[in-house]
Write a protein that holds these residues in place. Structure first.
Motif, short mmCIF file in Angstrom:
data_model
loop_
_atom_site.label_atom_id
_atom_site.label_comp_id
_atom_site.label_asym_id
_atom_site.label_seq_id
_atom_site.Cartn_x
_atom_site.Cartn_y
_atom_site.Cartn_z
N PRO A 191 35.42 36.45 64.54
CA PRO A 191 34.24 35.58 64.61
C PRO A 191 34.37 34.45 65.61
CG PRO A 191 35.50 35.10 62.63
CD PRO A 191 36.13 36.31 63.26
N GLU A 192 35.62 34.04 65.94
CA GLU A 192 35.79 32.95 66.88
C GLU A 192 35.24 33.32 68.26
OE1 GLU A 192 39.53 32.68 64.21
OE2 GLU A 192 38.30 34.26 65.11
N GLY A 193 34.62 32.37 68.90
CA GLY A 193 34.11 32.58 70.23
C GLY A 193 32.76 33.25 70.27
N LYS A 194 32.22 33.58 69.09
CA LYS A 194 30.91 34.22 69.04
C LYS A 194 29.93 33.28 68.35
CE LYS A 194 32.67 38.95 68.82
NZ LYS A 194 32.66 40.22 68.07
N SER A 195 28.68 33.38 68.74
CA SER A 195 27.66 32.56 68.09
C SER A 195 27.43 33.08 66.68
CB SER A 195 26.35 32.61 68.89
OG SER A 195 25.89 33.95 68.98
N VAL A 196 27.30 32.17 65.73
CA VAL A 196 27.02 32.55 64.36
C VAL A 196 25.53 32.81 64.18
CG1 VAL A 196 28.99 31.27 63.48
CG2 VAL A 196 26.78 30.13 63.71
N ALA A 227 23.09 22.99 56.99
CA ALA A 227 23.15 24.36 56.45
C ALA A 227 22.27 25.26 57.30
CB ALA A 227 22.72 24.37 55.00
N SER A 228 22.52 25.27 58.59
CA SER A 228 21.66 26.00 59.52
C SER A 228 22.29 27.27 60.06
CB SER A 228 21.29 25.09 60.69
OG SER A 228 22.46 24.67 61.37
N ALA A 229 23.59 27.49 59.83
CA ALA A 229 24.29 28.64 60.39
C ALA A 229 25.10 29.33 59.30
CB ALA A 229 25.20 28.21 61.54
N VAL A 230 25.33 30.62 59.49
CA VAL A 230 26.07 31.40 58.50
C VAL A 230 27.06 32.34 59.20
CG1 VAL A 230 24.33 33.23 58.43
CG2 VAL A 230 25.84 32.90 56.48
N ARG A 231 28.22 32.53 58.56
CA ARG A 231 29.23 33.46 59.09
C ARG A 231 29.79 34.23 57.90
NH1 ARG A 231 33.51 30.12 61.44
NH2 ARG A 231 34.31 30.01 59.32
N THR A 232 29.85 35.55 58.03
CA THR A 232 30.36 36.39 56.96
C THR A 232 31.62 37.13 57.41
OG1 THR A 232 28.88 38.19 57.61
CG2 THR A 232 28.11 36.71 55.87
N THR A 233 32.38 37.62 56.46
CA THR A 233 33.60 38.36 56.74
C THR A 233 33.33 39.47 57.75
OG1 THR A 233 34.48 37.91 54.54
CG2 THR A 233 35.42 39.78 55.72
N PRO A 234 34.05 39.50 58.88
CA PRO A 234 33.79 40.52 59.90
C PRO A 234 33.94 41.94 59.35
CG PRO A 234 35.22 38.80 60.77
CD PRO A 234 35.09 38.55 59.30
N GLY A 235 33.06 42.82 59.79
CA GLY A 235 33.14 44.21 59.39
C GLY A 235 32.56 44.51 58.03
N THR A 236 31.93 43.52 57.39
CA THR A 236 31.35 43.75 56.06
C THR A 236 29.84 43.56 56.09
OG1 THR A 236 31.54 41.44 55.35
CG2 THR A 236 33.45 42.85 54.99
N ARG A 237 29.20 44.24 55.15
CA ARG A 237 27.77 44.08 54.91
C ARG A 237 27.59 43.87 53.41
NH1 ARG A 237 27.69 49.14 57.42
NH2 ARG A 237 26.83 50.00 55.49
N PRO A 295 26.83 25.27 63.26
CA PRO A 295 27.43 26.32 64.09
C PRO A 295 28.92 26.11 64.35
CG PRO A 295 25.28 25.75 64.94
CD PRO A 295 25.56 24.77 63.84
N TYR A 296 29.38 24.86 64.49
CA TYR A 296 30.79 24.61 64.74
C TYR A 296 31.42 23.77 63.62
CZ TYR A 296 29.80 26.50 69.31
OH TYR A 296 29.42 27.32 70.33
N GLY A 297 30.93 23.95 62.42
CA GLY A 297 31.49 23.28 61.26
C GLY A 297 30.98 23.96 60.00
N MET A 298 31.53 25.14 59.70
CA MET A 298 31.02 25.96 58.61
C MET A 298 31.60 25.49 57.29
SD MET A 298 29.23 27.95 60.52
CE MET A 298 28.75 29.24 59.41
N ASP A 299 31.19 24.31 56.85
CA ASP A 299 31.83 23.74 55.67
C ASP A 299 30.85 23.17 54.64
OD1 ASP A 299 30.93 21.60 57.13
OD2 ASP A 299 32.89 20.67 57.43
#
Length: 408
Positions: free
Chosen positions: A240-245, A270-280, A296-300
């Motif tokens: 996920p690093e280096g890619k836009s969420v 709470a405007s961006a989301v990132r999920t485990t790569p390779g999962t749906r 986008p640069y602070g998923m916390d």
């Protein structure tokens, strides 16, 4: 304590060592005139100061497998950027003697100065409770971690990696119904996962960590006398690093129908989301899926995690102590500060659901009454959606509204 036998692990077709592209500075020094004498002086100095530990009957600066004979110079060297690789290791004890952990430090030196370090660990997670259990969960089950696949229970990122040892690899007899403790081997680069790593470095790091942790697990299993071996991991999905969420879908949070972000929690935090790569949402390799929500640069802002691997689910469920507020319903749960945990019996065994806020509003004291815990607000709908997906049936969470102080 009983040390493991001194025999070396079996070599497999995937574990053959390859030489480095260029010799390190100290190895080059040894090849010159008078090199032997110089090396002798250096070895005495290094051993005298405890900087490095060498195996018996081996010369320093000579290529060797590191960390209990598990990692070739090629595999260990790939963890660093063109450096001399050195290591120090504690004895690999049997888990029945030392149930906690043992470690090996892999160090990358440039110009004979320590530049970076990766710590290899063998740990019995079944011995962890409270803060240590949650600390491991927080670091190794984030949405940065990619499932290894190939029938291996484990994950990797550019900075972290872990693999569970198989249940058949045990050292004592367990009675029928008795559950063997979960043991894992792991790798951790110095420092925590950064908020941003460029895509090229992230890809290289992910490939190196995933291969190294599987080789490490195989070496440990060989030393333990286990028959099992894992294949090298396949090419993993891009990190996920280096890619836009992705942008948050407030009405289908983390891609889950029925999980809605409360109106009071919506906005730039709470405007961006990132999920485990390779999962749906409908397919989760390895039974683990995390979703981080934030900037986008602070998923916390909030993390939602489902752990459907029963042995690991039991460890994650012990992340809160006895003083936490209890949650009822069709399963069991608890809440304290920004952490909510809930467990339920499912078709494949015990599963644990997690809602975690790094900085809960209740600590800030500026949220409206009854709207202070986003985790508690989301937990009932999150558990219901995920429990249905992984075969637990309908699971109701009770008490979240009461603990949050009112409707959210």
């Amino acid at each position: 304590m009983n040390d493991m036998p001194n025999h070396m692990p079996e070599k497999t077709g995937t574990g053959e060592a390859a030489g480095p592209k260029r010799p390190g500075r100290l190895r080059r020094l040894a090849r010159g005139r008078g090199g032997t004498a110089v090396v002798g002086v250096l070895v005495g100095a290094l051993l005298g100061t405890g900087v490095m530990a060498w195996r018996a009957n081996e010369l320093p600066f000579v290529e060797r497998d590191v960390c209990w004979g598990s990692l070739s110079s090629e595999v260990a060297g790939a963890l660093f950027n063109d450096t001399d690789v050195r290591s120090r290791e504690l004895p690999l004890r049997r888990a029945t003697v030392d149930p906690m952990h043992t470690e090996c430090s892999i160090q990358g030196f440039g110009s004979d100065e320590l530049e970076s370090e990766v710590t290899a660990s063998v740990r019995t997670l079944g011995a962890l409770k409270g803060a240590p259990a949650w600390d491991w969960t927080r670091q190794y089950l984030s949405s940065r971690m990619t499932p290894l696949g190939g029938g291996i229970t484990g994950m990797a990122s550019s900075q972290r990696a872990w693999v569970a040892l198989p249940t058949s690899c045990e050292e004592k007899h367990y009675e029928p119904g008795e559950k063997p403790p979960l043991r894992v081997v792991s790798l951790a680069a110095d420092g925590s996962d950064p908020d941003y790593v460029n895509e090229v470095d992230a890809r290289r790091g992910l490939d190196a960590m995933s291969r190294a942790v599987v080789r490490l697990a195989n070496g440990v299993m060989a030393r333990y006398g286990c028959e099992s071996r894992y294949p090298d991991p396949p090419k993993l999905p891009g990190p996920p690093e280096g890619k836009s969420v992705r942008a948050v879908d407030n009405d289908k949070l983390c891609g889950l129908p029925g999980v809605r972000l409360p109106r009071w929690a919506r906005g730039k935090d709470a405007s961006a989301v990132r999920t485990t790569p390779g999962t749906r949402p409908d397919e989760v390799p390895g039974g683990i899926r995390s979703c981080d929500v934030g900037r986008p640069y602070g998923m916390d802002r909030i993390r939602l995690t489902t752990v459907a691997e029963p042995r690991l689910a039991r460890v994650v469920a012990r992340g809160l102590g006895q003083r936490a507020d209890r949650l009822g319903g069709d399963g069991e749960g608890a809440h304290a500060a920004g952490l909510s945990l809930y467990t339920a019996d499912c078709r494949g065994g015990r599963a644990t659901f997690v809602a975690w806020e790094k900085d809960p509003d209740e600590e800030q004291g500026d949220a409206p009454a009854g709207r202070r815990s986003l985790g508690l607000a989301l937990l009932p709908s999150y558990v219901k959606a995920e429990a249905g997906r992984i075969g637990c049936g309908e699971v109701r969470v009770e008490g979240a509204e009461r603990l949050s102080g009112g409707r959210s």
